[in-house]
Write a protein that holds these residues in place. Structure first.
Motif, PDB file in Angstrom:
ATOM      1  N   GLU A  70       0.798  -1.255   0.034  1.00 18.16           N
ATOM      2  CA  GLU A  70       0.024   0.036  -0.035  1.00 18.16           C
ATOM      3  C   GLU A  70       0.767   1.178  -0.103  1.00 18.16           C
ATOM      4  N   ALA A  71       1.874   1.245   0.979  1.00 14.59           N
ATOM      5  CA  ALA A  71       2.818   2.563   0.921  1.00 14.59           C
ATOM      6  C   ALA A  71       3.403   2.752  -0.478  1.00 14.59           C
ATOM      7  N   ASP A  72       3.865   1.683  -1.404  1.00 18.42           N
ATOM      8  CA  ASP A  72       4.391   1.893  -2.761  1.00 18.42           C
ATOM      9  C   ASP A  72       3.189   2.500  -3.590  1.00 18.42           C
ATOM     10  N   ARG A  73       2.124   1.867  -3.357  1.00 18.04           N
ATOM     11  CA  ARG A  73       1.002   2.519  -4.423  1.00 18.04           C
ATOM     12  C   ARG A  73       0.654   3.972  -4.316  1.00 18.04           C
ATOM     13  N   LEU A  74       0.982   4.310  -3.046  1.00 23.79           N
ATOM     14  CA  LEU A  74       0.958   6.117  -2.912  1.00 23.79           C
ATOM     15  C   LEU A  74       1.851   6.871  -3.412  1.00 23.79           C
ATOM     16  N   ILE A  75       2.848   6.376  -3.785  1.00 24.60           N
ATOM     17  CA  ILE A  75       4.311   7.157  -4.769  1.00 24.60           C
ATOM     18  C   ILE A  75       3.485   7.571  -6.065  1.00 24.60           C
ATOM     19  N   SER A  76       3.730   8.679  -6.217  1.00 29.37           N
ATOM     20  CA  SER A  76       3.069   9.182  -7.651  1.00 29.37           C
ATOM     21  C   SER A  76       3.875   8.985  -8.697  1.00 29.37           C
ATOM     22  N   THR A  77       3.748   8.298  -9.945  1.00 28.19           N
ATOM     23  CA  THR A  77       4.590   8.161 -11.091  1.00 28.19           C
ATOM     24  C   THR A  77       3.643   8.594 -12.361  1.00 28.19           C
ATOM     25  N   LYS A  78       4.517   9.004 -13.221  1.00 27.65           N
ATOM     26  CA  LYS A  78       3.799   9.236 -14.690  1.00 27.65           C
ATOM     27  C   LYS A  78       4.381   8.021 -15.634  1.00 27.65           C
ATOM     28  N   ILE A  79       3.525   7.302 -16.480  1.00 26.89           N
ATOM     29  CA  ILE A  79       3.977   6.535 -17.240  1.00 26.89           C
ATOM     30  C   ILE A  79       4.068   7.134 -18.621  1.00 26.89           C
ATOM     31  N   VAL A  80       5.114   6.847 -19.508  1.00 19.18           N
ATOM     32  CA  VAL A  80       4.968   7.271 -20.732  1.00 19.18           C
ATOM     33  C   VAL A  80       5.670   6.112 -21.667  1.00 19.18           C
ATOM     34  N   ARG A  86      16.888   3.355 -26.844  1.00 17.78           N
ATOM     35  CA  ARG A  86      17.097   3.912 -25.442  1.00 17.78           C
ATOM     36  C   ARG A  86      16.939   5.083 -25.678  1.00 17.78           C
ATOM     37  N   THR A  87      17.775   5.732 -26.579  1.00 17.38           N
ATOM     38  CA  THR A  87      17.781   7.364 -26.821  1.00 17.38           C
ATOM     39  C   THR A  87      16.270   7.894 -27.195  1.00 17.38           C
ATOM     40  N   GLU A  88      15.557   7.037 -28.071  1.00 21.49           N
ATOM     41  CA  GLU A  88      14.416   7.518 -28.246  1.00 21.49           C
ATOM     42  C   GLU A  88      13.342   7.374 -27.254  1.00 21.49           C
ATOM     43  N   SER A  89      13.579   6.556 -26.002  1.00 23.67           N
ATOM     44  CA  SER A  89      12.666   6.104 -25.170  1.00 23.67           C
ATOM     45  C   SER A  89      13.059   7.559 -24.274  1.00 23.67           C
ATOM     46  N   VAL A  90      14.315   7.898 -23.828  1.00 20.86           N
ATOM     47  CA  VAL A  90      14.785   8.956 -22.990  1.00 20.86           C
ATOM     48  C   VAL A  90      13.797  10.257 -23.606  1.00 20.86           C
ATOM     49  N   ALA A  91      13.908  10.461 -24.778  1.00 23.68           N
ATOM     50  CA  ALA A  91      13.721  11.563 -25.572  1.00 23.68           C
ATOM     51  C   ALA A  91      12.061  11.834 -25.051  1.00 23.68           C
ATOM     52  N   ASN A  92      11.338  10.681 -25.205  1.00 21.42           N
ATOM     53  CA  ASN A  92       9.747  10.479 -24.883  1.00 21.42           C
ATOM     54  C   ASN A  92       9.886  10.784 -23.294  1.00 21.42           C
ATOM     55  N   GLY A  93      10.463  10.433 -22.468  1.00 23.33           N
ATOM     56  CA  GLY A  93      10.374  10.904 -21.076  1.00 23.33           C
ATOM     57  C   GLY A  93      10.559  12.187 -20.889  1.00 23.33           C
ATOM     58  N   LEU A  94      11.478  12.924 -21.704  1.00 24.43           N
ATOM     59  CA  LEU A  94      11.954  14.206 -21.441  1.00 24.43           C
ATOM     60  C   LEU A  94      10.757  15.256 -21.896  1.00 24.43           C
ATOM     61  N   ASN A  95      10.085  14.622 -22.944  1.00 25.49           N
ATOM     62  CA  ASN A  95       8.983  15.359 -23.112  1.00 25.49           C
ATOM     63  C   ASN A  95       7.825  15.993 -22.214  1.00 25.49           C
ATOM     64  N   SER A  96       8.016  14.901 -21.051  1.00 26.00           N
ATOM     65  CA  SER A  96       7.192  15.219 -19.922  1.00 26.00           C
ATOM     66  C   SER A  96       7.655  16.184 -18.835  1.00 26.00           C
ATOM     67  N   VAL A  97       8.757  16.346 -19.120  1.00 26.58           N
ATOM     68  CA  VAL A  97       9.676  17.450 -18.024  1.00 26.58           C
ATOM     69  C   VAL A  97       9.370  18.789 -18.451  1.00 26.58           C
ATOM     70  N   VAL A  98       8.812  19.229 -17.378  1.00 27.25           N
ATOM     71  CA  VAL A  98       8.565  20.797 -17.664  1.00 27.25           C
ATOM     72  C   VAL A  98       9.833  21.574 -17.324  1.00 27.25           C
ATOM     73  N   LEU A  99      10.228  22.488 -18.292  1.00 26.59           N
ATOM     74  CA  LEU A  99      11.240  23.410 -18.318  1.00 26.59           C
ATOM     75  C   LEU A  99      10.942  24.469 -17.381  1.00 26.59           C
ATOM     76  N   SER A 100      11.950  24.749 -16.332  1.00 24.47           N
ATOM     77  CA  SER A 100      11.596  25.955 -15.511  1.00 24.47           C
ATOM     78  C   SER A 100      13.121  26.205 -14.961  1.00 24.47           C
ATOM     79  N   GLU A 101      13.131  27.203 -14.138  1.00 25.29           N
ATOM     80  CA  GLU A 101      14.492  27.424 -13.509  1.00 25.29           C
ATOM     81  C   GLU A 101      14.797  26.768 -12.653  1.00 25.29           C
TER      82      GLU A 101
END
Length: 227
Positions: A70-80, A86-101
């Motif tokens: 149960e404690a693990d199910r409470l950890i928030s993750t996003k699946i993409v 591998r490089t294309e997979s990382v690029a896909n993951g980076l699309n979900s990263v919000v660029l900020s300061e």
């Protein structure tokens, strides 16, 4: 510092054997990839965790996730969705990263389940200082370089073994992945270095092994008792 962890779990892991990709096989009762999720969450619960996997396993992952403690199910993750490499997979993951300061991204292979909280912390600190940092450990085996005539001995002091997580300032990593690069590059440091940036090194961990072959699971299960 705003932290993102991109955990790459998109491969098929054929060399490791088994009926399902190695990242879904259980170690200590939970899927291998979840060990990395736990470590990043424990190091800093505010870290946004993105798991990259093959879309054909989304439903299977839903079942595995529902069976987590149960404690693990409470950890928030996003699946993409993973990509063709591998490089294309990382690029896909980076699309979900919000660029900020003051944003940093750690890219970690799910095949390294024994990454420690201490090592993750070292990675964030190194990237904050140097923008691009990768963990390495000394080479302990004797090495030879293959030549047309056979092989020749080389000094192992000139080589180190590279691990993950590899940690980068977010803007730098996104810009590096937006440029043309060779799909056969095996890690993110190679993509960033090809972009023209320097790569700093930080201390890795000999326990942070990569599960590649069937016998590696037995090693991880023994070492995992310590974590």
């Amino acid at each position: 510092m705003k932290k993102y962890a991109v955990i790459v779990a998109g491969g098929e892991g054929n060399r490791a054997g088994g009926s399902v990709p190695k990242q879904f096989r259980l170690i200590g009762g939970v899927p291998m990839l979840w060990w990395s999720v736990r470590a990043f969450h424990k190091e800093d619960p505010s870290t946004e965790i993105i798991i990259v996997m093959h879309p054909g396993y989304f439903d299977y992952w839903d079942i595995l996730h529902s069976e987590l403690p149960e404690a693990d199910r409470l950890i928030s993750t996003k699946i993409v969705c993973g990509g063709r490499s591998r490089t294309e997979s990382v690029a896909n993951g980076l699309n979900s990263v919000v660029l900020s300061e003051d944003t940093y991204v750690a890219v970690h292979d799910a095949a390294r389940p024994l990454v420690s909280v201490e090592m993750i912390s070292r990675g964030w600190a190194a990237a904050e200082r140097d923008e691009a940092a990768i963990p390495v450990i000394p080479e302990t085996d004797s090495l030879r370089r293959l030549t047309e005539d056979g092989s020749v001995a080389v000094a192992r002091r000139d080589f180190v073994r590279v691990q993950t997580p590899q940690v980068f300032e977010c803007r730098l990593l996104k810009e590096a992945y937006s440029q043309p690069f060779a799909d056969e590059m095996t890690d993110d440091a190679s993509v960033v270095e090809a972009f023209g940036a320097k790569i700093a090194l930080y201390e890795g961990d000999s326990h942070n092994i990569k599960v590649t072959n069937p016998e590696d699971f037995r090693i991880v299960e023994v070492l995992g008792i310590k974590y």
